[in-house]
Motif scaffolding. Structure first.
Motif, PDB file in Angstrom:
ATOM      1  N   GLU A  87       0.959  -1.009  -0.130  1.00 24.00           N
ATOM      2  CA  GLU A  87       0.059   0.047  -0.239  1.00 24.00           C
ATOM      3  C   GLU A  87       1.036   1.359  -0.075  1.00 24.00           C
ATOM      4  O   GLU A  87       1.853   1.343   0.613  1.00 24.00           O
ATOM      5  CB  GLU A  87      -0.885   0.026   1.240  1.00 24.00           C
ATOM      6  CG  GLU A  87      -2.046   1.088   1.267  1.00 24.00           C
ATOM      7  CD  GLU A  87      -2.773   1.067   2.292  1.00 24.00           C
ATOM      8  OE1 GLU A  87      -2.457   0.947   3.532  1.00 24.00           O
ATOM      9  OE2 GLU A  87      -4.153   0.941   2.149  1.00 24.00           O
ATOM     10  N   ILE A  88       0.591   2.125  -0.623  1.00 24.25           N
ATOM     11  CA  ILE A  88       1.415   3.503  -0.845  1.00 24.25           C
ATOM     12  C   ILE A  88       0.302   4.644  -0.655  1.00 24.25           C
ATOM     13  O   ILE A  88      -0.805   4.732  -0.684  1.00 24.25           O
ATOM     14  CB  ILE A  88       1.819   4.000  -2.204  1.00 24.25           C
ATOM     15  CG1 ILE A  88       0.800   3.904  -3.364  1.00 24.25           C
ATOM     16  CG2 ILE A  88       2.996   2.518  -2.745  1.00 24.25           C
ATOM     17  CD1 ILE A  88       1.292   4.128  -4.720  1.00 24.25           C
ATOM     18  N   ASP A  89       0.962   5.906  -0.208  1.00 18.88           N
ATOM     19  CA  ASP A  89       0.308   6.965  -0.073  1.00 18.88           C
ATOM     20  C   ASP A  89       0.194   7.733  -1.409  1.00 18.88           C
ATOM     21  O   ASP A  89       1.128   7.536  -2.159  1.00 18.88           O
ATOM     22  CB  ASP A  89       1.076   8.016   0.952  1.00 18.88           C
ATOM     23  CG  ASP A  89       1.122   7.631   2.381  1.00 18.88           C
ATOM     24  OD1 ASP A  89       0.080   6.895   2.956  1.00 18.88           O
ATOM     25  OD2 ASP A  89       1.888   8.120   3.155  1.00 18.88           O
ATOM     26  N   LEU A  90      -1.050   8.090  -1.713  1.00 22.07           N
ATOM     27  CA  LEU A  90      -1.244   8.723  -2.923  1.00 22.07           C
ATOM     28  C   LEU A  90      -0.985  10.312  -2.769  1.00 22.07           C
ATOM     29  O   LEU A  90      -1.757  10.879  -1.837  1.00 22.07           O
ATOM     30  CB  LEU A  90      -2.585   8.347  -3.475  1.00 22.07           C
ATOM     31  CG  LEU A  90      -2.929   7.164  -4.033  1.00 22.07           C
ATOM     32  CD1 LEU A  90      -4.283   6.918  -4.154  1.00 22.07           C
ATOM     33  CD2 LEU A  90      -2.106   6.505  -4.971  1.00 22.07           C
ATOM     34  N   LEU A  91       0.083  10.903  -3.481  1.00 25.51           N
ATOM     35  CA  LEU A  91       0.445  12.197  -3.306  1.00 25.51           C
ATOM     36  C   LEU A  91       0.496  12.901  -4.659  1.00 25.51           C
ATOM     37  O   LEU A  91       0.663  12.356  -5.670  1.00 25.51           O
ATOM     38  CB  LEU A  91       1.909  11.998  -2.802  1.00 25.51           C
ATOM     39  CG  LEU A  91       2.167  11.613  -1.282  1.00 25.51           C
ATOM     40  CD1 LEU A  91       3.639  11.291  -1.047  1.00 25.51           C
ATOM     41  CD2 LEU A  91       1.604  12.406  -0.164  1.00 25.51           C
ATOM     42  N   PRO A  92       0.332  14.224  -4.598  1.00 28.96           N
ATOM     43  CA  PRO A  92       0.286  14.942  -5.909  1.00 28.96           C
ATOM     44  C   PRO A  92       1.779  14.679  -6.320  1.00 28.96           C
ATOM     45  O   PRO A  92       2.839  14.816  -5.750  1.00 28.96           O
ATOM     46  CB  PRO A  92       0.042  16.483  -5.351  1.00 28.96           C
ATOM     47  CG  PRO A  92      -0.556  16.183  -4.026  1.00 28.96           C
ATOM     48  CD  PRO A  92      -0.183  14.823  -3.448  1.00 28.96           C
TER      49      PRO A  92
END
Length: 232
Positions: free
Chosen positions: A223-228
């Motif tokens: 799982e990853i953080d969704l960042l701009p």
């Protein structure tokens, strides 16, 4: 729910080289879980839960607000395994396709646009991909089962896409080399190879052939953080 708009469609209430921008302090992160094969789970910054093509892996215990199915092959439409909120919406290709036109819907600040997806094994009239734009304007392209399409060059290449998930099994869809070429055409900041080999969650060997500067390799269960994102 608000801004429910779907033109021409009757809805049945369905190592990257890009550099991430730091999230504002105190903000909850949107997240993407790769479950394996073509299955993902997105949790938005506001806690809305979206599953795309449920079938493989684990992590279906978080109740869904939306479930998106790109097409009705058995390895993409196992909606019964997903825990659901009482008001869960399930969207399928047929809800967005009418006379060759592709619809869209905005619910709770999340925009879902259907886009073309097809190849010799998948009819354009029965399959879609999805562009999902979250409340914080992060955009994820879930290609579905497809090979290269004109839409990738004519439209997607002109949009800002933070994350693109592209199939690359080379059996039912394009292979890793063609998928990498599509990634270059689309120009997403991060491009994630999925649907790598029939019958397995993930093939590291196939993923290694996904040779594009925007490649972001995810393992099933990661799982990853969704960042701009911005491009270097």
């Amino acid at each position: 729910m608000r801004n429910f708009y779907l033109p021409l469609v009757a809805v049945l209430l369905s190592a990257a080289t890009a550099s991430a921008q730091p999230a504002p302090a105190g903000k909850t992160m949107a997240k993407l879980l790769y479950q394996g094969h073509g299955s993902i789970r997105i949790v938005s910054a506001k806690g809305l839960v979206i599953y795309v093509d449920p079938y493989a892996g684990t992590g279906y215990d978080v109740p869904a607000d939306f479930i998106l199915v790109t097409h009705e092959h058995y390895d993409h439409n196992k909606v019964g395994i997903v825990a659901k909120e009482a008001g869960c919406r399930i969207f399928r290709a047929k809800h967005f396709l009418s006379g060759g036109k592709y619809g869209e819907v905005t619910l709770d600040g999340i925009r879902i646009q259907a886009v073309p997806a097809y190849n010799k094994n998948h009819k354009a009239s029965e399959c879609v991909g999805y562009l999902i734009t979250l409340e914080n304007n992060i955009t994820i392209y879930c290609a579905g089962d497809t090979s290269r399409t004109d839409y990738m060059e004519e439209t997607l290449s002109k949009q800002h896409i933070d994350y693109a998930l592209l199939p690359c099994d080379g059996v039912y869809n394009m292979d890793a080399a063609e998928a990498a070429h599509c990634a270059d055409i689309i120009g997403a900041c991060c491009s994630i190879p999925i649907h790598t080999k029939p019958g397995v969650l993930f093939s590291p060997k196939v993923a290694a052939l996904f040779d594009t500067t925007s490649a972001l390799i995810m393992q099933p269960g990661e799982e990853i953080d969704l960042l701009p994102q911005t491009k270097d």
